[in-house]
Design a protein around this motif. Structure first.
Motif, PDB file in Angstrom:
ATOM      1  N   THR A 112      16.393 -34.549  -9.557  1.00 27.47           N
ATOM      2  CA  THR A 112      15.851 -34.012  -8.310  1.00 27.47           C
ATOM      3  C   THR A 112      16.840 -34.293  -7.192  1.00 27.47           C
ATOM      4  O   THR A 112      17.004 -35.441  -6.757  1.00 27.47           O
ATOM      5  CB  THR A 112      14.483 -34.649  -8.001  1.00 27.47           C
ATOM      6  OG1 THR A 112      13.618 -34.479  -9.134  1.00 27.47           O
ATOM      7  CG2 THR A 112      13.845 -33.996  -6.793  1.00 27.47           C
ATOM      8  N   GLU A 117       9.993 -38.444  -6.008  1.00 31.19           N
ATOM      9  CA  GLU A 117       9.673 -38.834  -4.632  1.00 31.19           C
ATOM     10  C   GLU A 117       9.153 -40.272  -4.573  1.00 31.19           C
ATOM     11  O   GLU A 117       9.511 -41.042  -3.676  1.00 31.19           O
ATOM     12  CB  GLU A 117       8.637 -37.878  -4.041  1.00 31.19           C
ATOM     13  CG  GLU A 117       9.141 -36.467  -3.782  1.00 31.19           C
ATOM     14  CD  GLU A 117       9.966 -36.383  -2.517  1.00 31.19           C
ATOM     15  OE1 GLU A 117       9.947 -37.341  -1.724  1.00 31.19           O
ATOM     16  OE2 GLU A 117      10.627 -35.350  -2.320  1.00 31.19           O
ATOM     17  N   SER A 159      14.119 -36.070   2.163  1.00 28.50           N
ATOM     18  CA  SER A 159      13.666 -35.187   1.080  1.00 28.50           C
ATOM     19  C   SER A 159      12.574 -34.230   1.546  1.00 28.50           C
ATOM     20  O   SER A 159      12.381 -33.164   0.950  1.00 28.50           O
ATOM     21  CB  SER A 159      13.174 -36.012  -0.108  1.00 28.50           C
ATOM     22  OG  SER A 159      12.057 -36.804   0.256  1.00 28.50           O
ATOM     23  N   ASN A 200       6.567 -33.107   0.463  1.00 27.01           N
ATOM     24  CA  ASN A 200       6.096 -34.390  -0.071  1.00 27.01           C
ATOM     25  C   ASN A 200       4.902 -34.939   0.700  1.00 27.01           C
ATOM     26  O   ASN A 200       4.141 -35.753   0.170  1.00 27.01           O
ATOM     27  CB  ASN A 200       7.234 -35.412  -0.097  1.00 27.01           C
ATOM     28  CG  ASN A 200       7.945 -35.526   1.235  1.00 27.01           C
ATOM     29  OD1 ASN A 200       7.499 -35.004   2.254  1.00 27.01           O
ATOM     30  ND2 ASN A 200       9.074 -36.222   1.246  1.00 27.01           N
ATOM     31  N   GLU A 221       9.137 -33.819  -9.856  1.00 24.79           N
ATOM     32  CA  GLU A 221       9.443 -33.957  -8.435  1.00 24.79           C
ATOM     33  C   GLU A 221       8.554 -35.020  -7.784  1.00 24.79           C
ATOM     34  O   GLU A 221       9.010 -35.800  -6.944  1.00 24.79           O
ATOM     35  CB  GLU A 221       9.289 -32.620  -7.718  1.00 24.79           C
ATOM     36  CG  GLU A 221      10.436 -31.657  -7.978  1.00 24.79           C
ATOM     37  CD  GLU A 221      10.331 -30.390  -7.164  1.00 24.79           C
ATOM     38  OE1 GLU A 221       9.370 -30.267  -6.376  1.00 24.79           O
ATOM     39  OE2 GLU A 221      11.207 -29.515  -7.305  1.00 24.79           O
ATOM     40  N   HIS A 277      11.209 -30.496   0.363  1.00 27.27           N
ATOM     41  CA  HIS A 277      10.019 -30.717  -0.454  1.00 27.27           C
ATOM     42  C   HIS A 277       8.812 -30.898   0.462  1.00 27.27           C
ATOM     43  O   HIS A 277       8.936 -31.509   1.531  1.00 27.27           O
ATOM     44  CB  HIS A 277      10.153 -31.971  -1.323  1.00 27.27           C
ATOM     45  CG  HIS A 277      11.121 -31.836  -2.449  1.00 27.27           C
ATOM     46  ND1 HIS A 277      11.572 -32.917  -3.167  1.00 27.27           N
ATOM     47  CD2 HIS A 277      11.736 -30.758  -2.989  1.00 27.27           C
ATOM     48  CE1 HIS A 277      12.421 -32.509  -4.095  1.00 27.27           C
ATOM     49  NE2 HIS A 277      12.535 -31.201  -3.997  1.00 27.27           N
TER      50      HIS A 277
END
Length: 535
Positions: free
Chosen positions: A293, A250, A460, A466, A246, A464
């Motif tokens: 993903t 990203e 995203s 991130n 993941e 997520h």
């Protein structure tokens, strides 16, 4: 000031120190861009080295007035909320240590204040995309070599039958040692005693089983064999040089967006440079698909559409729509094949897990709306709050940047975070529109790419966290700093528009003169020369 030792430093020494520090800053920025797709350790070390060298430069020239940006108030307000929440946290020690993560924004100021030429800005963009291809090649090598051994068939008489494994499973390890062939497996069987512990992969789930070594040895010595047919395991999610797919996905979507922006802006798509950029997009996009993903793939699709619309080119918009429509089914098929799930199934394991922890997070936000619970405090409170479905789900974070920020640092921090993202989007979009009508297509491409990366990151981030992933957020701040540096460079007058006749006097001797008088003074030699020619 006369008694200040710093004021007594000779000018040549100060200039020498400033020159060395400037070189270190440029070196650190180049290192930052080259290793952002590969190593968080090198990336953070490079940014810290650059920050220290930059501070040395500021101290030497005694000028701490930095260029202001549109996000200063929002980003400092966000960080202030994080600090206050950390000291009021349920676990202050953990939360204060966790301030390192939101403090990564200093990389943004390092980049946007020290990238001062179009040439260096272009270098950083190309270095980021080109370096990413190294990790793509490494991922391709991983797929070619395979990981573990896939069970293609298993007989009823095999000692491994009825042990939980089935056709399609991939044996990864035996007794914590990697298995890449049946010969490796047999060697591990012969090397130990007792039961053999086997780790195998089924779609995304990792499971374990155990088999008596004696049964395995008897099957081997009798000539019957293990009753398996195998092949290299290749149905796994690539992760490049990172430890998790993941994180890799990203970072790939950010760099892919930058490459797409460069390609849209390039005036000659079928030139050598245009074809190289197109090839880079294809390779990075393929690696992104192999991470399986979903959020990153959707984020990149949104980014491509945003960049196409921002380019104000009908051909780009139509190409973006056609590409998304054609490639979306392929990506969906690859994801479902690799993960063994339905992309849109709410009962799928990872989706169901997210829905449950989000429900729990909303309860925490409701009870702690102002300062949150503090970063990392959920580990201390998971029992009292009944988190992770009363412990029936594996613990972790809340897998959504907005939800995570509101839970940890409170709703005011979330407001400042949204303000940062909105200001970034508006500022970069305006800069891209201005550059679109200029002849600086390479800078325009960087701005388009950074705009797309911003859109992809925020899409995203909905599913997520991130913003809390160091590798991802370092690449993100690099691109945002590059976008603001390009904005500043494009706003500065070009070298061609500067007066060609400059005074030979030192700057301090004529600094009191009005700039309005300089063109007239500079034109005096021309007037005298014209008069001499006439006479």
């Amino acid at each position: 000031m006369k008694n200040n030792p710093a004021s007594q430093v000779p000018g040549p020494i100060a200039k020498r120190v400033d020159s060395i520090a400037a070189g270190v800053v440029l070196f650190s920025l180049a290192l930052y861009a080259l290793f952002a797709p590969h190593s968080i350790a090198v990336t953070q070390t490079a940014s810290l080295l650059g920050l220290v060298a930059w501070c040395v430069r500021l101290a030497v020239i005694r000028n701490f007035r930095l260029a202001r940006t549109a996000i200063d108030v929002a980003i400092l307000g966000f960080f202030a909320c994080c600090v206050v929440s950390s000291f009021l946290s349920y676990d202050p020690l953990v939360s204060v240590k966790g301030l390192k993560s939101p403090a990564f924004f200093f990389a943004f100021y390092l980049v946007c204040n020290n990238v001062s030429t179009p040439r260096f800005a272009k270098f950083l963009g190309v270095a980021l995309v080109g370096s990413c291809l190294i990790s793509v090649a490494y991922s391709a090598g991983q797929l070619a070599a395979g990981r573990g051994i896939r069970i293609n068939s298993i007989s009823e008489n095999s000692p491994l039958a009825n042990r939980g494994m089935s056709v399609g499973d991939v044996i990864l390890e035996a007794d914590d040692q990697k298995v890449n062939s049946l010969a490796d497996f047999a060697a591990i069987v012969d090397a130990g005693r007792g039961s053999l512990r086997i780790t195998y992969l089924r779609t995304e789930a990792v499971a374990e089983t155990s088999v008596r070594r004696q049964a395995l040895r008897e099957a081997t010595t009798s000539g019957a064999g293990l009753g398996l047919t195998t092949s290299p395991g290749r149905n796994f999610r690539v992760s490049g040089f990172y430890s998790h797919y993941e994180t890799y996905a990203e970072v790939l979507q950010l760099i892919a967006a930058l490459a797409v922006g460069m390609f849209i802006a390039h005036p000659r798509k079928f030139s050598v440079r245009g074809l190289l950029i197109a090839a880079a997009i294809l390779l990075i996009g393929s690696a992104l698909v192999m991470t399986s993903t979903r959020a990153a793939l959707v984020g990149l699709a949104v980014a491509v559409f945003v960049m196409a619309v921002a380019s104000a080119r009908r051909s780009a918009i139509l190409a973006a729509i056609a590409g998304i429509v054609i490639l979306a089914p392929v990506a969906i098929f690859m994801v479902e094949r690799a993960r063994g799930i339905s992309v849109l199934d709410p009962q799928e394991q990872s989706t169901a897990w997210r829905l449950e922890v989000w429900r729990e997070a909303f309860g925490i936000i409701k009870d702690h709306p102002v300062v949150g619970i503090g970063k990392g405090s959920e580990a201390k409170l998971k029992t009292s709050l009944g988190l992770y479905d009363e412990g029936r789900l594996p613990p972790g974070h809340f897998h959504s940047t907005p939800i995570q920020i509101a839970t940890w640092w409170g709703l005011p921090a979330l407001v400042f975070y949204f303000a940062v993202m909105a200001i970034l989007f508006v500022a970069i979009l305006r800069s891209a529109r201005r550059l679109r009508v200029s002849d600086q297509y390479q800078l325009w491409g960087i701005q388009l790419g950074c705009l797309g990366a911003l859109a992809a990151f925020n899409v995203s981030s909905l599913v997520h966290f991130n913003f809390g992933d160091g590798e991802v957020v370092m690449a993100f701040w690099l691109l945002m700093g590059l976008a603001f540096a390009v904005q500043r460079i494009a706003a500065e007058p070009s070298a061609d528009s500067q007066p060609k006749h400059r005074s030979a006097l030192p700057a301090e001797d004529n600094s009191h003169r009005s700039p309005l008088l300089e063109p007239a003074a500079a034109s005096e030699p021309s007037v005298q020369a014209a008069g001499a020619k006439q006479s």
